[in-house]
Design a protein around this motif. Structure first.
Motif, PDB file in Angstrom:
ATOM      1  N   SER A 172      23.923  11.751 -20.819  1.00  0.00           N
ATOM      2  CA  SER A 172      23.274  11.004 -19.749  1.00  0.00           C
ATOM      3  C   SER A 172      22.011  11.761 -19.362  1.00  0.00           C
ATOM      4  CB  SER A 172      24.200  10.877 -18.540  1.00  0.00           C
ATOM      5  OG  SER A 172      23.472  10.482 -17.396  1.00  0.00           O
ATOM      6  N   SER A 173      20.864  11.081 -19.393  1.00  0.00           N
ATOM      7  CA  SER A 173      19.621  11.762 -19.024  1.00  0.00           C
ATOM      8  C   SER A 173      19.657  12.192 -17.565  1.00  0.00           C
ATOM      9  CB  SER A 173      18.411  10.861 -19.298  1.00  0.00           C
ATOM     10  OG  SER A 173      18.483   9.666 -18.554  1.00  0.00           O
ATOM     11  N   THR A 174      20.382  11.484 -16.715  1.00  0.00           N
ATOM     12  CA  THR A 174      20.497  11.870 -15.313  1.00  0.00           C
ATOM     13  C   THR A 174      21.278  13.177 -15.173  1.00  0.00           C
ATOM     14  OG1 THR A 174      20.421   9.558 -14.634  1.00  0.00           O
ATOM     15  CG2 THR A 174      21.327  11.124 -13.049  1.00  0.00           C
ATOM     16  N   ARG A 175      22.351  13.303 -15.897  1.00  0.00           N
ATOM     17  CA  ARG A 175      23.204  14.496 -15.837  1.00  0.00           C
ATOM     18  C   ARG A 175      22.652  15.644 -16.675  1.00  0.00           C
ATOM     19  NH1 ARG A 175      28.585  13.658 -18.950  1.00  0.00           N
ATOM     20  NH2 ARG A 175      27.185  14.151 -20.667  1.00  0.00           N
ATOM     21  N   ASP A 176      22.142  15.321 -17.897  1.00  0.00           N
ATOM     22  CA  ASP A 176      21.811  16.349 -18.888  1.00  0.00           C
ATOM     23  C   ASP A 176      20.324  16.621 -19.050  1.00  0.00           C
ATOM     24  OD1 ASP A 176      24.594  16.546 -19.594  1.00  0.00           O
ATOM     25  OD2 ASP A 176      24.347  14.690 -20.733  1.00  0.00           O
ATOM     26  N   GLY A 177      19.468  15.840 -18.394  1.00  0.00           N
ATOM     27  CA  GLY A 177      18.024  16.012 -18.551  1.00  0.00           C
ATOM     28  C   GLY A 177      17.495  15.224 -19.732  1.00  0.00           C
ATOM     29  N   GLY A 178      16.196  15.320 -19.968  1.00  0.00           N
ATOM     30  CA  GLY A 178      15.557  14.504 -20.985  1.00  0.00           C
ATOM     31  C   GLY A 178      15.206  15.215 -22.270  1.00  0.00           C
ATOM     32  N   ASP A 179      15.688  16.435 -22.471  1.00  0.00           N
ATOM     33  CA  ASP A 179      15.353  17.198 -23.670  1.00  0.00           C
ATOM     34  C   ASP A 179      16.043  16.629 -24.908  1.00  0.00           C
ATOM     35  OD1 ASP A 179      14.259  19.742 -24.962  1.00  0.00           O
ATOM     36  OD2 ASP A 179      16.421  19.931 -25.356  1.00  0.00           O
ATOM     37  N   PHE A 180      15.268  16.419 -25.985  1.00  0.00           N
ATOM     38  CA  PHE A 180      15.798  15.859 -27.229  1.00  0.00           C
ATOM     39  C   PHE A 180      16.896  16.742 -27.822  1.00  0.00           C
ATOM     40  CE2 PHE A 180      15.650  15.387 -31.883  1.00  0.00           C
ATOM     41  CZ  PHE A 180      15.945  14.038 -31.982  1.00  0.00           C
ATOM     42  N   GLY A 181      16.685  18.051 -27.840  1.00  0.00           N
ATOM     43  CA  GLY A 181      17.682  18.968 -28.388  1.00  0.00           C
ATOM     44  C   GLY A 181      19.000  18.893 -27.630  1.00  0.00           C
ATOM     45  N   THR A 182      18.921  18.798 -26.324  1.00  0.00           N
ATOM     46  CA  THR A 182      20.133  18.659 -25.512  1.00  0.00           C
ATOM     47  C   THR A 182      20.845  17.359 -25.844  1.00  0.00           C
ATOM     48  OG1 THR A 182      19.165  19.961 -23.724  1.00  0.00           O
ATOM     49  CG2 THR A 182      21.021  18.522 -23.148  1.00  0.00           C
ATOM     50  N   MET A 183      20.066  16.264 -25.972  1.00  0.00           N
ATOM     51  CA  MET A 183      20.674  14.979 -26.327  1.00  0.00           C
ATOM     52  C   MET A 183      21.408  15.088 -27.665  1.00  0.00           C
ATOM     53  SD  MET A 183      18.924  11.299 -27.171  1.00  0.00           S
ATOM     54  CE  MET A 183      18.623  11.735 -28.893  1.00  0.00           C
ATOM     55  N   MET A 184      20.749  15.674 -28.663  1.00  0.00           N
ATOM     56  CA  MET A 184      21.365  15.806 -29.985  1.00  0.00           C
ATOM     57  C   MET A 184      22.600  16.699 -29.941  1.00  0.00           C
ATOM     58  SD  MET A 184      19.793  13.823 -32.048  1.00  0.00           S
ATOM     59  CE  MET A 184      20.363  14.417 -33.641  1.00  0.00           C
ATOM     60  N   ASP A 185      22.544  17.781 -29.175  1.00  0.00           N
ATOM     61  CA  ASP A 185      23.697  18.672 -29.050  1.00  0.00           C
ATOM     62  C   ASP A 185      24.877  17.957 -28.394  1.00  0.00           C
ATOM     63  OD1 ASP A 185      22.236  20.711 -30.230  1.00  0.00           O
ATOM     64  OD2 ASP A 185      21.789  21.724 -28.326  1.00  0.00           O
ATOM     65  N   LYS A 186      24.609  17.163 -27.371  1.00  0.00           N
ATOM     66  CA  LYS A 186      25.677  16.449 -26.659  1.00  0.00           C
ATOM     67  C   LYS A 186      26.313  15.376 -27.556  1.00  0.00           C
ATOM     68  CE  LYS A 186      25.492  18.251 -22.479  1.00  0.00           C
ATOM     69  NZ  LYS A 186      26.649  18.800 -21.777  1.00  0.00           N
ATOM     70  N   VAL A 187      25.506  14.702 -28.364  1.00  0.00           N
ATOM     71  CA  VAL A 187      26.022  13.663 -29.253  1.00  0.00           C
ATOM     72  C   VAL A 187      26.760  14.286 -30.431  1.00  0.00           C
ATOM     73  CG1 VAL A 187      25.358  11.789 -30.813  1.00  0.00           C
ATOM     74  CG2 VAL A 187      24.325  11.951 -28.541  1.00  0.00           C
ATOM     75  N   GLY A 188      26.250  15.411 -30.939  1.00  0.00           N
ATOM     76  CA  GLY A 188      26.911  16.109 -32.042  1.00  0.00           C
ATOM     77  C   GLY A 188      27.090  15.217 -33.261  1.00  0.00           C
ATOM     78  N   ASP A 189      28.268  15.274 -33.867  1.00  0.00           N
ATOM     79  CA  ASP A 189      28.523  14.485 -35.082  1.00  0.00           C
ATOM     80  C   ASP A 189      29.313  13.213 -34.783  1.00  0.00           C
ATOM     81  OD1 ASP A 189      31.002  15.541 -34.550  1.00  0.00           O
ATOM     82  OD2 ASP A 189      31.274  16.458 -36.513  1.00  0.00           O
ATOM     83  N   ALA A 190      29.305  12.784 -33.520  1.00  0.00           N
ATOM     84  CA  ALA A 190      30.004  11.551 -33.144  1.00  0.00           C
ATOM     85  C   ALA A 190      29.373  10.350 -33.837  1.00  0.00           C
ATOM     86  CB  ALA A 190      29.952  11.365 -31.626  1.00  0.00           C
ATOM     87  N   SER A 191      30.181   9.332 -34.069  1.00  0.00           N
ATOM     88  CA  SER A 191      29.677   8.086 -34.643  1.00  0.00           C
ATOM     89  C   SER A 191      30.127   6.934 -33.756  1.00  0.00           C
ATOM     90  CB  SER A 191      30.176   7.906 -36.071  1.00  0.00           C
ATOM     91  OG  SER A 191      31.580   7.846 -36.087  1.00  0.00           O
ATOM     92  N   GLY A 192      29.599   5.744 -34.021  1.00  0.00           N
ATOM     93  CA  GLY A 192      29.893   4.604 -33.161  1.00  0.00           C
ATOM     94  C   GLY A 192      29.218   4.785 -31.829  1.00  0.00           C
ATOM     95  N   LEU A 193      27.875   4.904 -31.846  1.00  0.00           N
ATOM     96  CA  LEU A 193      27.112   5.291 -30.667  1.00  0.00           C
ATOM     97  C   LEU A 193      26.478   4.088 -29.976  1.00  0.00           C
ATOM     98  CD1 LEU A 193      25.358   8.374 -32.262  1.00  0.00           C
ATOM     99  CD2 LEU A 193      27.409   8.354 -30.813  1.00  0.00           C
ATOM    100  N   LEU A 194      26.738   3.965 -28.689  1.00  0.00           N
ATOM    101  CA  LEU A 194      26.151   2.921 -27.872  1.00  0.00           C
ATOM    102  C   LEU A 194      25.100   3.557 -26.974  1.00  0.00           C
ATOM    103  CD1 LEU A 194      26.033   0.004 -26.822  1.00  0.00           C
ATOM    104  CD2 LEU A 194      27.876   0.627 -25.223  1.00  0.00           C
ATOM    105  N   PHE A 195      23.830   3.250 -27.246  1.00  0.00           N
ATOM    106  CA  PHE A 195      22.717   3.712 -26.426  1.00  0.00           C
ATOM    107  C   PHE A 195      22.492   2.673 -25.327  1.00  0.00           C
ATOM    108  CE2 PHE A 195      22.082   5.808 -30.373  1.00  0.00           C
ATOM    109  CZ  PHE A 195      21.291   6.919 -30.149  1.00  0.00           C
ATOM    110  N   LEU A 196      22.481   3.092 -24.090  1.00  0.00           N
ATOM    111  CA  LEU A 196      22.173   2.198 -22.978  1.00  0.00           C
ATOM    112  C   LEU A 196      20.902   2.699 -22.309  1.00  0.00           C
ATOM    113  CD1 LEU A 196      25.725   1.607 -21.462  1.00  0.00           C
ATOM    114  CD2 LEU A 196      24.415   0.125 -23.000  1.00  0.00           C
ATOM    115  N   VAL A 197      19.935   1.806 -22.161  1.00  0.00           N
ATOM    116  CA  VAL A 197      18.634   2.176 -21.609  1.00  0.00           C
ATOM    117  C   VAL A 197      18.376   1.347 -20.358  1.00  0.00           C
ATOM    118  CG1 VAL A 197      16.152   2.287 -22.042  1.00  0.00           C
ATOM    119  CG2 VAL A 197      17.770   2.728 -23.915  1.00  0.00           C
ATOM    120  N   ASN A 198      18.167   2.019 -19.255  1.00  0.00           N
ATOM    121  CA  ASN A 198      17.778   1.375 -18.013  1.00  0.00           C
ATOM    122  C   ASN A 198      16.275   1.581 -17.885  1.00  0.00           C
ATOM    123  OD1 ASN A 198      17.364   0.448 -15.440  1.00  0.00           O
ATOM    124  ND2 ASN A 198      18.754   1.897 -14.450  1.00  0.00           N
ATOM    125  N   HIS A 199      15.492   0.544 -18.254  1.00  0.00           N
ATOM    126  CA  HIS A 199      14.041   0.661 -18.162  1.00  0.00           C
ATOM    127  C   HIS A 199      13.611   0.655 -16.704  1.00  0.00           C
ATOM    128  CE1 HIS A 199       9.863  -1.402 -18.597  1.00  0.00           C
ATOM    129  NE2 HIS A 199       9.782  -0.196 -18.117  1.00  0.00           N
TER     130      HIS A 199
END
Length: 175
Positions: A14-41
């Motif tokens: 969650s960008s609210t919880r984890d911040g907006g850093d790409f590396g952090t996002m990738m680390d949090k997602v890891g090797d998980a599959s079946g990914l649902l991206f939700l974007v609140n524009h």
């Protein structure tokens, strides 16, 4: 819409919880599959993308994976699945210190559906924040009932280039 029996979502990022850093996002997602991206524009436009596989390492380059978009609000009067042609079902992921070329002046960190969604897009780029995005869909790929902006093509967001209020990524598995 996801065709997973008894779907169970688990919040990975969650960008609210984890911040907006790409590396952090990738680390949090890891090797998980079946990914649902939700974007609140913004307050009116929300959309998502379901990626049936993993976010693979940059060594894999661009790779084929089943995916589709979902308009949650703004572009349609109700939640609407936006199927993506098989020829566009590709994802590209850059490394922590790399980028993917968008144009001569812009670069991003990730692209979904051969550029229908760009993440961490900037000029000259890439952007420091994954919430810096570009989203579009070819007019012919939009289901009937589209209410959004059309300028040859459409967008599920309120504008093509934007900074999202929030991004969340869930892993969806059969419960």
């Amino acid at each position: 819409m996801i065709d997973i029996p008894n779907p169970t979502p688990t919040l990975l990022y969650s960008s609210t919880r984890d911040g907006g850093d790409f590396g952090t996002m990738m680390d949090k997602v890891g090797d998980a599959s079946g990914l649902l991206f939700l974007v609140n524009h913004n307050d009116t436009h929300r959309f998502g993308s379901f990626v049936g596989g993993q976010l693979k390492s940059p060594a894999d380059g661009k790779y084929k994976v089943p995916l589709f978009f979902i308009s949650i609000s703004g572009a349609y009067g109700q939640v609407t699945k936006v199927p993506i042609p098989e020829a566009r079902q590709w994802v590209g992921v850059a490394g922590h210190d790399a980028s993917i070329r968008f144009s001569t002046a812009s670069r991003g960190k990730m692209t979904i559906a051969l550029g229908y969604l760009w993440v961490a897009l900037g000029s000259p780029g890439p952007a420091d924040d994954v919430r810096s995005m570009y989203q579009w869909v070819e007019k012919d790929d939009l289901p009937a009932g589209y209410l959004g902006r059309l300028s040859g093509n459409g967008t599920l967001a309120g504008t093509w280039y934007f900074t999202a209020k929030e991004i969340a990524i869930y892993q969806v598995k059969s419960g």
